[in-house]
Design a protein around this motif. Structure first.
Motif, mmCIF file in Angstrom:
data_model
loop_
_atom_site.group_PDB
_atom_site.id
_atom_site.type_symbol
_atom_site.label_atom_id
_atom_site.label_comp_id
_atom_site.label_asym_id
_atom_site.label_seq_id
_atom_site.Cartn_x
_atom_site.Cartn_y
_atom_site.Cartn_z
ATOM 1 N N GLY A 66 0.806 -1.224 0.000
ATOM 2 C CA GLY A 66 0.000 0.000 0.000
ATOM 3 C C GLY A 66 0.835 1.268 0.000
ATOM 4 O O GLY A 66 0.311 2.355 -0.270
ATOM 5 N N ARG A 67 2.113 1.163 0.305
ATOM 6 C CA ARG A 67 2.992 2.350 0.329
ATOM 7 C C ARG A 67 4.050 2.306 -0.772
ATOM 8 O O ARG A 67 4.501 3.345 -1.239
ATOM 9 C CB ARG A 67 3.698 2.470 1.684
ATOM 10 N N PHE A 68 4.463 1.101 -1.163
ATOM 11 C CA PHE A 68 5.505 0.928 -2.171
ATOM 12 C C PHE A 68 4.867 0.453 -3.474
ATOM 13 O O PHE A 68 3.925 -0.353 -3.446
ATOM 14 C CB PHE A 68 6.538 -0.105 -1.728
ATOM 15 N N THR A 69 5.419 0.916 -4.586
ATOM 16 C CA THR A 69 4.961 0.465 -5.896
ATOM 17 C C THR A 69 6.165 0.123 -6.763
ATOM 18 O O THR A 69 7.056 0.959 -6.947
ATOM 19 C CB THR A 69 4.122 1.541 -6.594
ATOM 20 N N PHE A 70 6.147 -1.078 -7.288
ATOM 21 C CA PHE A 70 7.234 -1.586 -8.122
ATOM 22 C C PHE A 70 6.785 -1.526 -9.573
ATOM 23 O O PHE A 70 5.705 -1.990 -9.909
ATOM 24 C CB PHE A 70 7.517 -3.027 -7.721
ATOM 25 N N SER A 71 7.629 -0.948 -10.429
ATOM 26 C CA SER A 71 7.304 -0.890 -11.852
ATOM 27 C C SER A 71 8.563 -1.125 -12.665
ATOM 28 O O SER A 71 9.677 -1.033 -12.149
ATOM 29 C CB SER A 71 6.675 0.463 -12.209
ATOM 30 N N ARG A 72 8.358 -1.415 -13.943
ATOM 31 C CA ARG A 72 9.509 -1.661 -14.805
ATOM 32 C C ARG A 72 9.295 -1.002 -16.154
ATOM 33 O O ARG A 72 8.162 -0.899 -16.632
ATOM 34 C CB ARG A 72 9.792 -3.145 -14.952
ATOM 35 N N ASP A 73 10.376 -0.559 -16.758
ATOM 36 C CA ASP A 73 10.370 0.018 -18.105
ATOM 37 C C ASP A 73 11.337 -0.814 -18.931
ATOM 38 O O ASP A 73 12.558 -0.640 -18.845
ATOM 39 C CB ASP A 73 10.803 1.486 -18.046
ATOM 40 N N ASN A 74 10.792 -1.734 -19.724
ATOM 41 C CA ASN A 74 11.636 -2.659 -20.475
ATOM 42 C C ASN A 74 12.430 -1.950 -21.568
ATOM 43 O O ASN A 74 13.500 -2.417 -21.960
ATOM 44 C CB ASN A 74 10.786 -3.769 -21.074
ATOM 45 N N ILE A 75 11.921 -0.847 -22.074
ATOM 46 C CA ILE A 75 12.651 -0.115 -23.113
ATOM 47 C C ILE A 75 13.917 0.502 -22.528
ATOM 48 O O ILE A 75 14.986 0.472 -23.141
ATOM 49 C CB ILE A 75 11.753 0.956 -23.746
ATOM 50 N N LYS A 76 13.798 1.037 -21.324
ATOM 51 C CA LYS A 76 14.946 1.651 -20.661
ATOM 52 C C LYS A 76 15.770 0.630 -19.869
ATOM 53 O O LYS A 76 16.805 0.992 -19.304
ATOM 54 C CB LYS A 76 14.476 2.762 -19.722
ATOM 55 N N ASN A 77 15.283 -0.608 -19.806
ATOM 56 C CA ASN A 77 15.980 -1.649 -19.035
ATOM 57 C C ASN A 77 16.180 -1.187 -17.587
ATOM 58 O O ASN A 77 17.281 -1.329 -17.009
ATOM 59 C CB ASN A 77 17.331 -1.997 -19.676
ATOM 60 N N THR A 78 15.127 -0.673 -17.025
ATOM 61 C CA THR A 78 15.176 -0.072 -15.695
ATOM 62 C C THR A 78 13.927 -0.453 -14.912
ATOM 63 O O THR A 78 12.839 -0.572 -15.496
ATOM 64 C CB THR A 78 15.262 1.464 -15.805
ATOM 65 N N VAL A 79 14.095 -0.647 -13.617
ATOM 66 C CA VAL A 79 12.952 -0.845 -12.732
ATOM 67 C C VAL A 79 12.947 0.259 -11.678
ATOM 68 O O VAL A 79 13.982 0.873 -11.405
ATOM 69 C CB VAL A 79 12.964 -2.237 -12.055
ATOM 70 N N TYR A 80 11.772 0.470 -11.100
ATOM 71 C CA TYR A 80 11.604 1.561 -10.155
ATOM 72 C C TYR A 80 10.878 1.069 -8.902
ATOM 73 O O TYR A 80 10.041 0.163 -8.969
ATOM 74 C CB TYR A 80 10.783 2.691 -10.781
ATOM 75 N N LEU A 81 11.194 1.692 -7.796
ATOM 76 C CA LEU A 81 10.466 1.437 -6.563
ATOM 77 C C LEU A 81 10.015 2.787 -6.017
ATOM 78 O O LEU A 81 10.834 3.561 -5.525
ATOM 79 C CB LEU A 81 11.338 0.708 -5.542
ATOM 80 N N GLN A 82 8.724 3.052 -6.133
ATOM 81 C CA GLN A 82 8.149 4.276 -5.597
ATOM 82 C C GLN A 82 7.813 4.046 -4.135
ATOM 83 O O GLN A 82 7.097 3.083 -3.808
ATOM 84 C CB GLN A 82 6.898 4.659 -6.379
ATOM 85 N N ILE A 83 8.324 4.896 -3.262
ATOM 86 C CA ILE A 83 8.117 4.743 -1.829
ATOM 87 C C ILE A 83 7.352 5.956 -1.317
ATOM 88 O O ILE A 83 7.830 7.089 -1.435
ATOM 89 C CB ILE A 83 9.459 4.624 -1.081
ATOM 90 N N ASN A 84 6.181 5.730 -0.773
ATOM 91 C CA ASN A 84 5.348 6.795 -0.227
ATOM 92 C C ASN A 84 5.153 6.597 1.277
ATOM 93 O O ASN A 84 5.387 5.515 1.810
ATOM 94 C CB ASN A 84 3.989 6.822 -0.923
ATOM 95 N N SER A 85 4.721 7.659 1.928
ATOM 96 C CA SER A 85 4.399 7.600 3.366
ATOM 97 C C SER A 85 5.519 6.914 4.140
ATOM 98 O O SER A 85 5.280 5.983 4.919
ATOM 99 C CB SER A 85 3.079 6.857 3.574
ATOM 100 N N GLN A 86 6.723 7.409 3.929
ATOM 101 C CA GLN A 86 7.884 6.737 4.506
ATOM 102 C C GLN A 86 7.883 6.799 6.022
ATOM 103 O O GLN A 86 7.438 7.787 6.628
ATOM 104 C CB GLN A 86 9.169 7.333 3.935
#
Length: 125
Positions: A66-86
């Protein structure tokens, strides 16, 4: 040579947000499980979030759901971890990791083959 490089860590106040990035080089991991783990001082490395190489479904530890969101961009060969309400308990070194072979989400460090050097996240109260 395969390399995973994390970025985006730093110091943030409780309740704040940040986005961690992990860029791959040397090969792509578009069809492979990728994960984020973290390790706080004196504690074992723990699973934070993972994404399946089969369906791109995501899975999260209960402590971050509910606070973290994992996403990936295959074109950029990169993944992301969005961290909210730390929270201060989110303070740790965060590691990006990827598995050599295609499979579903993996939750144990021993199930991954490649690791980044880690990025420090510090949450002040």
């Amino acid at each position: 040579q395969v390399q995973l490089v994390e970025s985006g860590g730093g110091l943030v106040q409780a309740g704040g947000s940040m986005t961690l990035s992990c860029s791959f080089s040397g090969r792509t991991f578009n069809g492979n499980p990728v994960g984020w783990f973290r390790q706080a001082p004196g504690k074992q490395r723990e699973f934070v979030a993972g994404i399946s190489g089969l369906s791109y479904a995501t899975s999260y530890a209960d402590s971050v759901k509910g606070r973290f969101t994992f996403s990936r961009d295959n074109i950029k060969n990169t993944v992301y971890l969005q961290i909210n309400s730390q929270k201060p308990e989110d303070t740790a070194v965060y590691y990006c990791t990827a598995a050599r072979y295609n499979s579903g989400v993996r939750r144990r460090p021993s199930e991954y083959d490649y690791w980044g050097q880690g990025t420090q996240v510090t949450v002040s109260s």
